[in-house]
Design a protein around this motif. Structure first.
Motif, PDB file in Angstrom:
ATOM      1  N   THR A  33       0.418  -1.237  -0.147  1.00 17.37           N
ATOM      2  CA  THR A  33      -0.284   0.326   0.294  1.00 17.37           C
ATOM      3  C   THR A  33       0.942   1.321   0.450  1.00 17.37           C
ATOM      4  O   THR A  33       1.962   1.523   0.959  1.00 17.37           O
ATOM      5  CB  THR A  33      -1.347  -0.133   1.349  1.00 17.37           C
ATOM      6  N   PHE A  34       1.000   2.250  -1.513  1.00 23.59           N
ATOM      7  CA  PHE A  34       1.284   3.330  -0.838  1.00 23.59           C
ATOM      8  C   PHE A  34       0.657   4.241  -0.488  1.00 23.59           C
ATOM      9  O   PHE A  34      -0.953   4.540  -1.275  1.00 23.59           O
ATOM     10  CB  PHE A  34       2.014   3.980  -2.536  1.00 23.59           C
ATOM     11  N   ALA A  35       0.988   5.298  -0.062  1.00 23.47           N
ATOM     12  CA  ALA A  35      -0.413   6.138   0.736  1.00 23.47           C
ATOM     13  C   ALA A  35      -0.046   7.435   0.881  1.00 23.47           C
ATOM     14  O   ALA A  35       1.995   7.857   1.480  1.00 23.47           O
ATOM     15  CB  ALA A  35      -0.334   6.359   2.134  1.00 23.47           C
ATOM     16  N   ALA A  36      -0.738   8.193   0.422  1.00 21.51           N
ATOM     17  CA  ALA A  36       0.160  10.139   0.486  1.00 21.51           C
ATOM     18  C   ALA A  36      -1.216  11.333   0.974  1.00 21.51           C
ATOM     19  O   ALA A  36      -2.039  11.005   0.662  1.00 21.51           O
ATOM     20  CB  ALA A  36       0.945  10.278  -0.624  1.00 21.51           C
ATOM     21  N   GLY A  37      -0.229  11.880   1.904  1.00 22.71           N
ATOM     22  CA  GLY A  37      -1.103  12.928   2.307  1.00 22.71           C
ATOM     23  C   GLY A  37      -1.045  13.522   1.393  1.00 22.71           C
ATOM     24  O   GLY A  37      -1.977  14.519   1.496  1.00 22.71           O
ATOM     25  N   HIS A  38      -0.118  13.966   0.217  1.00 21.78           N
ATOM     26  CA  HIS A  38      -0.888  14.959  -0.457  1.00 21.78           C
ATOM     27  C   HIS A  38      -1.685  14.643  -1.523  1.00 21.78           C
ATOM     28  O   HIS A  38      -1.021  13.386  -1.987  1.00 21.78           O
ATOM     29  CB  HIS A  38       0.727  15.886  -1.148  1.00 21.78           C
ATOM     30  N   SER A  39      -1.806  15.034  -2.733  1.00 19.37           N
ATOM     31  CA  SER A  39      -2.604  14.667  -3.889  1.00 19.37           C
ATOM     32  C   SER A  39      -1.970  14.289  -5.084  1.00 19.37           C
ATOM     33  O   SER A  39      -0.963  15.361  -5.069  1.00 19.37           O
ATOM     34  CB  SER A  39      -3.796  15.889  -4.432  1.00 19.37           C
ATOM     35  N   SER A  83       1.080  13.222   8.864  1.00 21.56           N
ATOM     36  CA  SER A  83       0.685  11.753   9.971  1.00 21.56           C
ATOM     37  C   SER A  83       1.040  10.363   9.355  1.00 21.56           C
ATOM     38  O   SER A  83       0.727   9.374   9.256  1.00 21.56           O
ATOM     39  CB  SER A  83      -0.798  11.768  10.211  1.00 21.56           C
ATOM     40  N   GLU A  84       2.196  10.834   8.346  1.00 23.20           N
ATOM     41  CA  GLU A  84       2.607   9.638   7.513  1.00 23.20           C
ATOM     42  C   GLU A  84       3.557   8.922   8.263  1.00 23.20           C
ATOM     43  O   GLU A  84       3.224   7.268   8.179  1.00 23.20           O
ATOM     44  CB  GLU A  84       3.644  10.125   6.348  1.00 23.20           C
ATOM     45  N   VAL A  85       4.440   9.617   9.129  1.00 20.00           N
ATOM     46  CA  VAL A  85       5.657   8.861  10.070  1.00 20.00           C
ATOM     47  C   VAL A  85       4.211   7.996  10.735  1.00 20.00           C
ATOM     48  O   VAL A  85       4.683   6.000  11.326  1.00 20.00           O
ATOM     49  CB  VAL A  85       6.539   9.210  10.606  1.00 20.00           C
TER      50      VAL A  85
END
Length: 131
Positions: A33-39, A83-85
């Motif tokens: 799963t790759f997740a990013a807060g930025h669009s 909140s990525e960490v």
């Protein structure tokens, strides 16, 4: 058959993406799963989808040992900016961008460039050799 081990790929603005280690016999499917807060409007996220994911997937497929099944979440749909960490630590995401500017105490090495003395203040001077 040995157990397939997931190692996270992380970093700031695509410097991320360390190493993926596997010990597989035969074809294994690795669910990441790759997740990013930025669009995806930001170039560093756009190129994760358009460059990093396809290139890594293709390179590993050529080995005949590992296939990746990606889940991708951008723009705060799974994790919020900053909140990525914690999301990585909690296992919500396997791969993502972690900006040191939001967590300077936890990601100190990522902030080295903010505090490096003796460098030129002119960005054009810094990049002249690259042109």
């Amino acid at each position: 058959m040995k157990v397939l081990k997931k190692t996270a790929l992380a970093g700031a603005a695509l410097s991320s993406l360390g190493a993926l280690s596997t010990a597989a016999v035969g074809q294994e499917t690795l669910k990441l799963t790759f997740a990013a807060g930025h669009s995806e409007i930001f170039h560093w996220e756009k190129h994760v989808r358009e460059t990093f994911v396809p290139v890594l997937t293709e390179a590993l497929a050529k080995t005949g040992e590992v296939e990746i099944e990606w889940t991708q979440a951008y723009g705060g749909t799974l994790v919020k900016v900053g909140s990525e960490v914690e999301s990585f630590q909690q296992g919500i995401m396997d791969v993502g961008h972690m900006s040191g500017v939001f967590k300077p105490a936890q990601l100190g090495l990522m902030n080295v460039t903010y505090a490096m003395p003796f460098g030129p203040e002119d960005p054009n001077l810094v990049t002249d050799d690259w042109n």
